[in-house]
Motif scaffolding. Sequence first.
Motif, PDB file in Angstrom:
ATOM      1  N   UNK A  70       4.408  -1.722  -2.476  1.00  0.00           N
ATOM      2  CA  UNK A  70       5.799  -1.775  -2.001  1.00  0.00           C
ATOM      3  C   UNK A  70       5.984  -0.894  -0.769  1.00  0.00           C
ATOM      4  N   UNK A  71       5.301   0.261  -0.742  1.00  0.00           N
ATOM      5  CA  UNK A  71       5.381   1.133   0.440  1.00  0.00           C
ATOM      6  C   UNK A  71       4.721   0.452   1.642  1.00  0.00           C
ATOM      7  N   UNK A  72       3.625  -0.258   1.390  1.00  0.00           N
ATOM      8  CA  UNK A  72       2.953  -0.985   2.469  1.00  0.00           C
ATOM      9  C   UNK A  72       3.877  -2.057   3.060  1.00  0.00           C
ATOM     10  N   UNK A  73       4.624  -2.733   2.196  1.00  0.00           N
ATOM     11  CA  UNK A  73       5.578  -3.745   2.671  1.00  0.00           C
ATOM     12  C   UNK A  73       6.666  -3.072   3.513  1.00  0.00           C
ATOM     13  N   UNK A  95      -3.138   1.785   2.814  1.00  0.00           N
ATOM     14  CA  UNK A  95      -3.902   2.976   3.172  1.00  0.00           C
ATOM     15  C   UNK A  95      -2.994   3.969   3.894  1.00  0.00           C
ATOM     16  N   UNK A  96      -2.539   4.962   3.157  1.00  0.00           N
ATOM     17  CA  UNK A  96      -1.670   5.999   3.721  1.00  0.00           C
ATOM     18  C   UNK A  96      -2.301   7.363   3.472  1.00  0.00           C
ATOM     19  N   UNK A  97      -1.732   8.391   4.085  1.00  0.00           N
ATOM     20  CA  UNK A  97      -2.215   9.761   3.831  1.00  0.00           C
ATOM     21  C   UNK A  97      -1.800  10.156   2.416  1.00  0.00           C
ATOM     22  N   UNK A  98      -2.770  10.491   1.552  1.00  0.00           N
ATOM     23  CA  UNK A  98      -2.459  10.703   0.128  1.00  0.00           C
ATOM     24  C   UNK A  98      -1.595  11.930  -0.167  1.00  0.00           C
ATOM     25  N   UNK A 132       1.508   7.641  -6.521  1.00  0.00           N
ATOM     26  CA  UNK A 132       2.068   6.297  -6.688  1.00  0.00           C
ATOM     27  C   UNK A 132       1.141   5.375  -7.491  1.00  0.00           C
ATOM     28  N   UNK A 133       1.747   4.500  -8.264  1.00  0.00           N
ATOM     29  CA  UNK A 133       0.999   3.437  -8.929  1.00  0.00           C
ATOM     30  C   UNK A 133       0.589   2.412  -7.868  1.00  0.00           C
ATOM     31  N   UNK A 134      -0.296   1.482  -8.250  1.00  0.00           N
ATOM     32  CA  UNK A 134      -0.746   0.461  -7.311  1.00  0.00           C
ATOM     33  C   UNK A 134       0.435  -0.390  -6.821  1.00  0.00           C
ATOM     34  N   UNK A 135       1.352  -0.717  -7.730  1.00  0.00           N
ATOM     35  CA  UNK A 135       2.532  -1.511  -7.360  1.00  0.00           C
ATOM     36  C   UNK A 135       3.418  -0.786  -6.365  1.00  0.00           C
ATOM     37  N   UNK A 136       3.591   0.528  -6.567  1.00  0.00           N
ATOM     38  CA  UNK A 136       4.413   1.331  -5.647  1.00  0.00           C
ATOM     39  C   UNK A 136       3.738   1.445  -4.285  1.00  0.00           C
ATOM     40  N   UNK A 179      11.772   7.800  -4.851  1.00  0.00           N
ATOM     41  CA  UNK A 179      10.432   8.393  -4.806  1.00  0.00           C
ATOM     42  C   UNK A 179       9.999   8.730  -3.377  1.00  0.00           C
ATOM     43  N   UNK A 180      10.971   8.781  -2.453  1.00  0.00           N
ATOM     44  CA  UNK A 180      10.616   8.998  -1.051  1.00  0.00           C
ATOM     45  C   UNK A 180       9.963  10.353  -0.799  1.00  0.00           C
ATOM     46  N   UNK A 181      10.258  11.347  -1.657  1.00  0.00           N
ATOM     47  CA  UNK A 181       9.680  12.680  -1.466  1.00  0.00           C
ATOM     48  C   UNK A 181       8.468  12.939  -2.355  1.00  0.00           C
ATOM     49  N   UNK A 182       7.965  11.874  -2.989  1.00  0.00           N
ATOM     50  CA  UNK A 182       6.743  11.988  -3.798  1.00  0.00           C
ATOM     51  C   UNK A 182       5.524  11.711  -2.919  1.00  0.00           C
TER      52      UNK A 182
END
Length: 298
Positions: free
Chosen positions: A137-140, A85-88, A130-134, A122-125
């Motif tokens: 990975x960001x959550x990790x 759960x991040x700011x979209x 993001x896809x569910x997998x991405x 993809x740091x500036x996207x």
Amino acid sequence: METILSIKNLNKRYGTLQALNNVSFDIQKGNVYGILGPNGSGKSTTLGIVLNVVNKTSGEYNWFGGTMETHEALKKVGAIIERPNFYPYITAKENLELVCKIKGINYAKVNEKLELVGLVDRQNSKFSTFSLGMKQRLAIASALLNDPEILILDEPTNGLDPQGIHQIRDIIKQIAAKGTTILLASHLLDEVEKVCTHVLVLRKGKILYTGLVDGMSANDGFFELQADDIENLITVVKIHPAVKNVVKGDGKVLVYLKDTLEAKDLNRFLFEKNVVLNHLVKRKNSLEEQFLELTKNL
């Protein structure tokens, strides 16, 4: 070996439902532990209790040998127990920098963790792209910003496509290789077998097995036998003291063991009792077979 988490006689009731029943286990530093069980087995409840978001009914647990209060200990824990759960509408990098700001972490950690999970490009996207997998990975990456002693993951590959599953499992292995202790809950036998060193099998809140993943399948195995006179073979093999039980099927006799027995010794035993085999193979139970054996009567 240093104990990261110790759980003793943990119980949790939701009304008449016993979600956890006398669960006890220890997590040692540097290992990858899997809590394995079907949905409703008590995996998420266990994680919720040790992360202080679910109240236990009875029992106890302590972090890092009980040297600090739970709220202090949890500062050394990274966890993902819900959907990311991040700011979209801000970027991946900005989302992680926000986490750093809230937790007082050096911003230099952002690039380091993005690199670990393969998201530097993809740091500036924006997170919404993001896809569910991405997202996972960001959550990790976010959970690792404070370099936790232990990373806790609840069903980390749930809902992902095969490529996403492969990427997450690779990342878990990389994190473990750097010395971080990992505790993950999963209903996927394949996942636990591929990434974990230790496993705890839960079913309806009860522990069925706890120990090394390899140890779960390091059993005495079974023999697959054939002879011209199948009935006589069954009668004779049953009297061997190492034999636990005998199953007949598909023209073969499956002989399960309670003690170690070598193929040559079984062959000699049968030959001396006038049973001549025309087929003898020793097999090991797979982890899947062991898991099914453990859970079939519950």
